[in-house]
Design an enzyme around this catalytic site. Structure first.
Site, PDB file in Angstrom:
ATOM      1  N   LEU A 179      73.836 -20.518  25.570  1.00  0.00           N
ATOM      2  CA  LEU A 179      74.779 -21.460  26.178  1.00  0.00           C
ATOM      3  C   LEU A 179      75.449 -20.768  27.350  1.00  0.00           C
ATOM      4  CD1 LEU A 179      76.637 -23.135  23.152  1.00  0.00           C
ATOM      5  CD2 LEU A 179      75.280 -24.318  24.875  1.00  0.00           C
ATOM      6  N   ASP A 180      75.588 -21.468  28.485  1.00  0.00           N
ATOM      7  CA  ASP A 180      76.268 -20.894  29.637  1.00  0.00           C
ATOM      8  C   ASP A 180      77.710 -20.553  29.280  1.00  0.00           C
ATOM      9  OD1 ASP A 180      74.063 -21.084  31.278  1.00  0.00           O
ATOM     10  OD2 ASP A 180      74.593 -23.079  32.030  1.00  0.00           O
ATOM     11  N   PRO A 181      78.320 -19.581  29.978  1.00  0.00           N
ATOM     12  CA  PRO A 181      79.700 -19.193  29.649  1.00  0.00           C
ATOM     13  C   PRO A 181      80.695 -20.353  29.646  1.00  0.00           C
ATOM     14  CG  PRO A 181      78.719 -17.540  31.063  1.00  0.00           C
ATOM     15  CD  PRO A 181      77.718 -18.665  30.980  1.00  0.00           C
ATOM     16  N   ALA A 190      80.128 -23.385  28.866  1.00  0.00           N
ATOM     17  CA  ALA A 190      79.780 -24.357  27.829  1.00  0.00           C
ATOM     18  C   ALA A 190      80.350 -23.946  26.478  1.00  0.00           C
ATOM     19  CB  ALA A 190      78.262 -24.511  27.740  1.00  0.00           C
TER      20      ALA A 190
END
Length: 313
Positions: free
Chosen positions: A51-53, A55
């Protein structure tokens, strides 16, 4: 750099199982996993999908023996709730990049629903430059930060479900269920272009992956407030990572052969592509994962071959 002698050393321990973590915004998946690993004092840990930071949401974290089976969840379908700001395009497709273009927004709820319908089904998607994919060993996002853009090959994806939750003052909230490899940032940008105004992601929350959902996930703060025995109690067994795989039960004699890495004659006819099987003994103990293959050495008879084994003893 001098070591802080006053800081107690963490004594690691053998921990096996799966943690359903509700990742907070501001941490990378690796950072969130490391924080959970410290709380459990686990010797070994891994996660099952980045997961992107910026998100949030469901991040299954595997400890010990469960790390052997994490890849069977990496291929699982995933569900998200995403917030898009219409009329603004960012450099990265999300809030991490500067706004590079603004356009007027005239989309109505009906138009949005019509556009979303067009994105359903199997299709191809070009990965973004701001991603962890690598070119000659260098992550694309590092090249992008240097102003370098390279050609990326489109990848097959499937969008199984896509619907509008709300549209208020140019802020569109959608929910979607997608195949592995789908970039929701790219989907947001494509939706914005289809609406004629552009868009970027402002929030992204993973709500489900495979057979897991957020209803059983815990935050790092909630975990920190627990005692160690309480934390251990919430771990799911390693076999839950394989719950979507076909199941096979072996006799005691065959289970011993399988656990020692040996192959077994099988009555199951293999598919064109080997399908992993979750393997159990007659006492419902999870032994590992195998697949059925054809082999010249068995004169064309199918055989069950171990892929990943649980530790024995």
């Amino acid at each position: 750099m001098a070591l802080d002698a006053s800081r107690p050393k963490i004594v690691r321990r053998n921990v096996d199982g799966v943690l359903l973590l509700d990742k907070p915004a501001g941490l990378s998946s690796t950072q969130a996993m490391a924080a959970a690993k410290r709380l459990f004092r686990a010797e070994k840990a891994g996660h099952t999908g980045t997961l992107d930071p910026f998100a949030t949401g469901l991040l299954p974290v595997c400890f010990g023996e469960a790390t052997k089976f994490s890849r069977f969840l990496l291929d699982a379908e995933k569900s998200y709730c995403a917030t898009l700001k219409l009329g603004e395009v960012s450099q990265t497709g999300d809030t991490e990049g500067a706004i590079i273009r603004r356009r007027d927004v005239h989309a109505t709820p009906g138009q949005v629903c019509d556009v979303l319908t067009r994105f359903l089904g199997a299709q191809s998607q070009v990965p973004p430059m701001y991603s962890a994919l690598k070119q000659d060993g260098v992550p694309l996002y590092k090249l992008a930060r240097q102003g370098v853009e390279v050609a990326r090959e489109a990848r097959p994806i499937t969008i199984f479900a896509l619907s509008m939750i709300s549209l208020v003052e140019h802020v569109l909230v959608i929910e979607t269920r997608v195949s592995k490899g789908t970039y929701i940032r790219v989907l947001a940008e494509e939706i914005g272009e289809a609406l004629g105004c552009g868009a970027h992601l402002t929030e992204l929350r993973r709500t489900a992956t495979g057979g897991f959902d957020l209803s059983r996930a815990l935050s790092l703060d909630a975990l920190a407030a627990m005692s160690e025995p309480e934390r251990d109690q919430i771990l799911l067994p390693a076999e839950t990572l394989c719950m979507d795989l076909p199941r096979i039960v072996l006799t005691d004699e065959d289970a011993k052969i399988f656990c020692n890495g040996g192959w077994l004659d099988s009555n199951i006819q293999p598919a064109t592509q080997p399908i992993p099987l979750a393997v159990f003994n007659r006492s419902s103990r999870f032994l590992g994962v195998g697949d059925v293959q054809m082999s010249d050495s068995t004169r064309g008879r199918p055989r069950l071959v171990p892929l990943r084994l649980m530790a024995t003893g």
